[in-house]
Write a protein that holds these residues in place. Structure first.
Motif, PDB file in Angstrom:
ATOM      1  N   LEU A   1       0.885  -1.163   0.000  1.00 18.90           N
ATOM      2  CA  LEU A   1       0.000   0.000   0.000  1.00 18.90           C
ATOM      3  C   LEU A   1       0.920   1.210   0.000  1.00 18.90           C
ATOM      4  O   LEU A   1       1.541   1.527   1.011  1.00 18.90           O
ATOM      5  CB  LEU A   1      -0.908   0.004   1.225  1.00 18.90           C
ATOM      6  N   GLY A   2       1.039   1.848  -1.148  1.00 22.12           N
ATOM      7  CA  GLY A   2       2.038   2.908  -1.305  1.00 22.12           C
ATOM      8  C   GLY A   2       3.412   2.262  -1.327  1.00 22.12           C
ATOM      9  O   GLY A   2       3.687   1.385  -2.129  1.00 22.12           O
ATOM     10  N   ASP A   3       4.273   2.666  -0.416  1.00 26.50           N
ATOM     11  CA  ASP A   3       5.612   2.082  -0.322  1.00 26.50           C
ATOM     12  C   ASP A   3       5.711   1.036   0.779  1.00 26.50           C
ATOM     13  O   ASP A   3       6.741   0.402   0.942  1.00 26.50           O
ATOM     14  CB  ASP A   3       6.647   3.181  -0.048  1.00 26.50           C
ATOM     15  N   LYS A   4       4.656   0.846   1.528  1.00 31.30           N
ATOM     16  CA  LYS A   4       4.674  -0.048   2.690  1.00 31.30           C
ATOM     17  C   LYS A   4       4.093  -1.407   2.320  1.00 31.30           C
ATOM     18  O   LYS A   4       3.012  -1.500   1.733  1.00 31.30           O
ATOM     19  CB  LYS A   4       3.845   0.583   3.813  1.00 31.30           C
ATOM     20  N   ILE A   5       4.807  -2.459   2.678  1.00 31.60           N
ATOM     21  CA  ILE A   5       4.311  -3.817   2.439  1.00 31.60           C
ATOM     22  C   ILE A   5       3.277  -4.130   3.516  1.00 31.60           C
ATOM     23  O   ILE A   5       3.578  -4.095   4.705  1.00 31.60           O
ATOM     24  CB  ILE A   5       5.457  -4.852   2.466  1.00 31.60           C
ATOM     25  N   ILE A   6       2.050  -4.438   3.076  1.00 31.71           N
ATOM     26  CA  ILE A   6       0.996  -4.745   4.059  1.00 31.71           C
ATOM     27  C   ILE A   6       0.783  -6.245   4.187  1.00 31.71           C
ATOM     28  O   ILE A   6       0.210  -6.704   5.162  1.00 31.71           O
ATOM     29  CB  ILE A   6      -0.328  -4.020   3.728  1.00 31.71           C
ATOM     30  N   ARG A   7       1.222  -7.000   3.173  1.00 32.15           N
ATOM     31  CA  ARG A   7       1.206  -8.460   3.288  1.00 32.15           C
ATOM     32  C   ARG A   7       2.373  -8.999   2.476  1.00 32.15           C
ATOM     33  O   ARG A   7       2.467  -8.775   1.278  1.00 32.15           O
ATOM     34  CB  ARG A   7      -0.111  -9.053   2.777  1.00 32.15           C
ATOM     35  N   HIS A   8       3.263  -9.704   3.170  1.00 25.97           N
ATOM     36  CA  HIS A   8       4.430 -10.296   2.514  1.00 25.97           C
ATOM     37  C   HIS A   8       3.990 -11.522   1.721  1.00 25.97           C
ATOM     38  O   HIS A   8       3.155 -12.302   2.191  1.00 25.97           O
ATOM     39  CB  HIS A   8       5.484 -10.701   3.550  1.00 25.97           C
ATOM     40  N   PRO A   9       4.555 -11.694   0.529  1.00 27.19           N
ATOM     41  CA  PRO A   9       4.210 -12.893  -0.234  1.00 27.19           C
ATOM     42  C   PRO A   9       4.779 -14.137   0.435  1.00 27.19           C
ATOM     43  O   PRO A   9       5.924 -14.141   0.904  1.00 27.19           O
ATOM     44  CB  PRO A   9       4.854 -12.650  -1.592  1.00 27.19           C
ATOM     45  N   LYS A  10       3.973 -15.179   0.515  1.00 28.16           N
ATOM     46  CA  LYS A  10       4.414 -16.443   1.114  1.00 28.16           C
ATOM     47  C   LYS A  10       4.937 -17.327  -0.018  1.00 28.16           C
ATOM     48  O   LYS A  10       4.237 -17.584  -0.993  1.00 28.16           O
ATOM     49  CB  LYS A  10       3.254 -17.119   1.845  1.00 28.16           C
ATOM     50  N   VAL A  11       6.184 -17.756   0.132  1.00 31.84           N
ATOM     51  CA  VAL A  11       6.854 -18.490  -0.930  1.00 31.84           C
ATOM     52  C   VAL A  11       7.509 -19.762  -0.416  1.00 31.84           C
ATOM     53  O   VAL A  11       7.757 -19.927   0.769  1.00 31.84           O
ATOM     54  CB  VAL A  11       7.930 -17.603  -1.614  1.00 31.84           C
ATOM     55  N   VAL A  12       7.782 -20.659  -1.377  1.00 32.06           N
ATOM     56  CA  VAL A  12       8.533 -21.870  -1.113  1.00 32.06           C
ATOM     57  C   VAL A  12       9.908 -21.647  -1.725  1.00 32.06           C
ATOM     58  O   VAL A  12      10.039 -21.223  -2.880  1.00 32.06           O
ATOM     59  CB  VAL A  12       7.849 -23.100  -1.758  1.00 32.06           C
ATOM     60  N   VAL A  13      10.960 -21.941  -0.931  1.00 32.92           N
ATOM     61  CA  VAL A  13      12.329 -21.683  -1.358  1.00 32.92           C
ATOM     62  C   VAL A  13      13.057 -23.018  -1.543  1.00 32.92           C
ATOM     63  O   VAL A  13      12.873 -23.956  -0.776  1.00 32.92           O
ATOM     64  CB  VAL A  13      13.069 -20.818  -0.304  1.00 32.92           C
ATOM     65  N   GLY A  14      13.877 -23.060  -2.567  1.00 37.38           N
ATOM     66  CA  GLY A  14      14.695 -24.261  -2.823  1.00 37.38           C
ATOM     67  C   GLY A  14      15.987 -24.230  -2.036  1.00 37.38           C
ATOM     68  O   GLY A  14      16.586 -23.175  -1.879  1.00 37.38           O
ATOM     69  N   ASN A  15      16.392 -25.418  -1.530  1.00 36.68           N
ATOM     70  CA  ASN A  15      17.677 -25.467  -0.812  1.00 36.68           C
ATOM     71  C   ASN A  15      18.586 -26.500  -1.389  1.00 36.68           C
ATOM     72  O   ASN A  15      18.288 -27.328  -2.158  1.00 36.68           O
ATOM     73  CB  ASN A  15      17.481 -25.682   0.677  1.00 36.68           C
TER      74      ASN A  15
END
Length: 183
Positions: A169-183
């Motif tokens: 919202l503007g420059d502020k993240i109001i919800r972080h994307p939930k991701v799956v990361v490879g290791n």
């Protein structure tokens, strides 16, 4: 010497003596006046300094409150928009299911409603954080919900899948994307 001369001399002596005393007194007064004047100048300087400091402090206060007010206006509807994000997610899931359906008119109608809803939120300042498979994981932006073995070496430490979209919202993240990361 005549009496008249003596009287004149006496008057002259009497008149000169007080005049000298007055001159001495006036010199003391000048010294006192200078010190009083210097004191007043010093006090005036202190008061000017106080005034300038107070004025600067007030200007800083005005700038700070103005900035806070602008930020408040920018994010005034943040709570409402955050509460609408699950509905936006439901629209996306509904669109996936409706695309499998043979009823194209219903799909088009729901798609129009979804687009109108997205545009309304966009006008209010909502922006989707775009992420795709293979993007680098950034802990400041992304929320890793799990790690899985990377299908290939290029995806190690990279995003493999996006479970939930993120929004700003503007420059502020109001919800972080939930991701799956490879290791």
């Amino acid at each position: 010497m005549s009496k008249k001369n003596k009287v004149e001399e006496m008057d002259e002596v009497i008149n000169n003596t007080p005049v000298e005393q007055e001159e001495n007194t006036s010199e003391e007064t000048v010294v006192e006046e200078l010190s009083v004047e210097e004191q007043l100048q010093e006090d005036l300087g202190k008061e000017k300094d106080k005034f300038l400091r107070l004025f600067a402090e007030f200007e800083n206060y005005k700038k700070r409150t103005s900035k806070e007010r602008m930020e408040l206006f920018k994010t005034a509807g943040q709570e409402v928009i955050v509460s609408l994000l699950p509905i936006l997610d439901d629209f996306d899931r509904a669109m996936k299911e409706l695309s499998k359906s043979e009823d194209k008119e219903m799909f088009t109608g729901v798609e129009l409603i979804q687009n109108k809803f997205k545009e309304t939120l966009k006008v209010k300042g909502l922006q989707e954080i775009t992420i795709k498979q293979g993007d680098a994981f950034d802990a400041e932006v992304h929320d890793a919900i799990t790690q899985i073995p990377a299908p290939n070496k290029k995806l190690k430490g990279k995003i493999i899948d996006v479970v939930e979209k993120g929004f700003k919202l503007g420059d502020k993240i109001i919800r972080h994307p939930k991701v799956v990361v490879g290791n």
